[in-house]
Scaffold this motif. Structure first.
Motif, PDB file in Angstrom:
ATOM      1  N   ALA A  95     -10.124 -12.361  31.800  1.00 47.43           N
ATOM      2  CA  ALA A  95     -10.730 -13.303  30.862  1.00 47.43           C
ATOM      3  C   ALA A  95     -10.969 -12.631  29.516  1.00 47.43           C
ATOM      4  O   ALA A  95     -11.224 -11.427  29.447  1.00 47.43           O
ATOM      5  N   ASP A 151     -16.786 -19.345  24.505  1.00 48.60           N
ATOM      6  CA  ASP A 151     -15.487 -19.954  24.766  1.00 48.60           C
ATOM      7  C   ASP A 151     -14.547 -18.853  25.242  1.00 48.60           C
ATOM      8  O   ASP A 151     -14.495 -17.772  24.645  1.00 48.60           O
ATOM      9  N   ALA A 162     -10.657 -17.659  27.226  1.00 51.69           N
ATOM     10  CA  ALA A 162      -9.268 -17.911  27.628  1.00 51.69           C
ATOM     11  C   ALA A 162      -8.822 -16.703  28.455  1.00 51.69           C
ATOM     12  O   ALA A 162      -9.653 -15.914  28.921  1.00 51.69           O
ATOM     13  N   GLU A 214      -4.283 -25.405  28.669  1.00 49.64           N
ATOM     14  CA  GLU A 214      -4.366 -25.802  30.075  1.00 49.64           C
ATOM     15  C   GLU A 214      -3.070 -26.442  30.556  1.00 49.64           C
ATOM     16  O   GLU A 214      -2.929 -26.740  31.746  1.00 49.64           O
ATOM     17  N   TYR A 238      -8.765 -21.600  34.712  1.00 52.15           N
ATOM     18  CA  TYR A 238      -9.950 -22.329  34.261  1.00 52.15           C
ATOM     19  C   TYR A 238     -10.738 -22.899  35.443  1.00 52.15           C
ATOM     20  O   TYR A 238     -11.974 -22.902  35.443  1.00 52.15           O
ATOM     21  N   GLU A 239     -10.032 -23.375  36.459  1.00 54.97           N
ATOM     22  CA  GLU A 239     -10.711 -23.908  37.638  1.00 54.97           C
ATOM     23  C   GLU A 239     -11.506 -22.821  38.349  1.00 54.97           C
ATOM     24  O   GLU A 239     -12.660 -23.035  38.740  1.00 54.97           O
ATOM     25  N   TYR A 268     -12.502 -19.964  37.033  1.00 54.90           N
ATOM     26  CA  TYR A 268     -13.529 -19.540  36.083  1.00 54.90           C
ATOM     27  C   TYR A 268     -14.723 -20.491  36.104  1.00 54.90           C
ATOM     28  O   TYR A 268     -15.884 -20.059  36.141  1.00 54.90           O
ATOM     29  N   GLY A 269     -14.453 -21.790  36.116  1.00 57.48           N
ATOM     30  CA  GLY A 269     -15.523 -22.777  36.157  1.00 57.48           C
ATOM     31  C   GLY A 269     -16.352 -22.682  37.424  1.00 57.48           C
ATOM     32  O   GLY A 269     -17.587 -22.774  37.378  1.00 57.48           O
ATOM     33  N   TRP A 323     -20.621 -25.468  32.894  1.00 61.47           N
ATOM     34  CA  TRP A 323     -19.195 -25.364  32.552  1.00 61.47           C
ATOM     35  C   TRP A 323     -18.733 -26.638  31.858  1.00 61.47           C
ATOM     36  O   TRP A 323     -18.970 -27.752  32.344  1.00 61.47           O
ATOM     37  N   GLY A 327     -15.914 -27.896  31.711  1.00 52.48           N
ATOM     38  CA  GLY A 327     -14.896 -28.627  32.457  1.00 52.48           C
ATOM     39  C   GLY A 327     -15.432 -29.840  33.189  1.00 52.48           C
ATOM     40  O   GLY A 327     -14.659 -30.665  33.666  1.00 52.48           O
ATOM     41  N   LEU A 346     -12.628 -26.736  28.837  1.00 51.42           N
ATOM     42  CA  LEU A 346     -12.436 -25.910  30.024  1.00 51.42           C
ATOM     43  C   LEU A 346     -12.852 -24.456  29.831  1.00 51.42           C
ATOM     44  O   LEU A 346     -13.256 -23.796  30.786  1.00 51.42           O
ATOM     45  N   GLY A 347     -12.740 -23.943  28.628  1.00 46.76           N
ATOM     46  CA  GLY A 347     -13.082 -22.546  28.400  1.00 46.76           C
ATOM     47  C   GLY A 347     -14.531 -22.310  28.058  1.00 46.76           C
ATOM     48  O   GLY A 347     -14.962 -21.157  27.919  1.00 46.76           O
TER      49      GLY A 347
END
Length: 215
Positions: A115, A154, A156, A167, A176-177, A179-180, A190, A192, A199-200
């Motif tokens: 990340a 934020d 990525a 995404e 992202y999934e 990470y969330g 999150w 998301g 998402l970030g």
């Protein structure tokens, strides 16, 4: 033409049928809205491993990446103001910084994703400038974002030395999934989950700082 009305004794049955059809969706909607905006206590950590990490090891931020990493065609398209964003970890709230670093650590160890912090602290002046760029960038005005309090970030990913933000890339979307999920397990909110997904984005919400903060 006469339109007959249902017998009086049948009306309760009809009303009950309508209620059964309408109330469940309304209940689901109400619960989902409550879950989206409800604050969890700051000391509530549902994941024991994350709680143990936060209680023990003090993590230090990774070394800064070269500016060229963030000066790509993709970054210019998706985050045109990224060049002037702050990636100074020292400007983040201490508790939030440790939770985010813990997420970074587990994301790398458990899933192989590196990340990258795109933006952390954001001045009120920068927030105002981003607001002028339209709702696709931010809907929060100056001092209405947790970024201004060092409580938002934020993020990525880095793949083979290149920054991946979009995404639309299946690998990034999976990141992202993951990470969330880790961020929520660490007590963070999150982006998301929002109607306009970010998402970030993650933030550590505090009622006394900014109730109902925005990105």
């Amino acid at each position: 033409m006469n339109i007959s009305t249902p017998p009086i004794q049948s009306r309760p049955v009809a009303i009950s049928a309508i209620a059964l059809a309408v109330l469940p969706p309304l209940a689901v909607l109400a619960l989902s809205q409550r879950a989206m905006f409800e604050f969890a206590p700051d000391d509530t950590l549902p994941d024991r491993k994350i709680a143990a990490l936060l209680a023990g090891e003090h993590l230090t931020p990774p070394p800064p990446l070269p500016p060229a990493v963030f000066a790509t065609t993709e970054a210019d398209m998706l985050r045109p103001s990224l060049g002037s964003a702050s990636r100074d970890w020292s400007l983040l709230d201490g508790e939030f910084r440790q939770r985010l670093l813990t997420v970074f650590k587990l994301l790398a160890e458990q899933h192989g994703y590196e990340a990258v912090l795109l933006e952390g602290y954001r001045s009120a002046e920068r927030q105002a400038d981003l607001l002028l760029r339209g709702p696709s960038v931010t809907q929060a005005g100056p001092n209405m974002s947790y970024h201004q309090h060092g409580l938002a970030a934020d993020v990525a990913f880095l793949r083979d030395g290149s920054l991946i933000i979009s995404e639309r890339d299946p690998w990034a979307m999976r990141g992202y999934e993951l990470y969330g999920a880790l961020a929520e397990a660490a007590g963070l909110t999150w982006g998301g989950r929002w109607k306009m997904m970010d998402l970030g984005h993650v933030e550590l919400r505090r009622r006394e700082v900014l109730p109902g903060g925005r990105s």
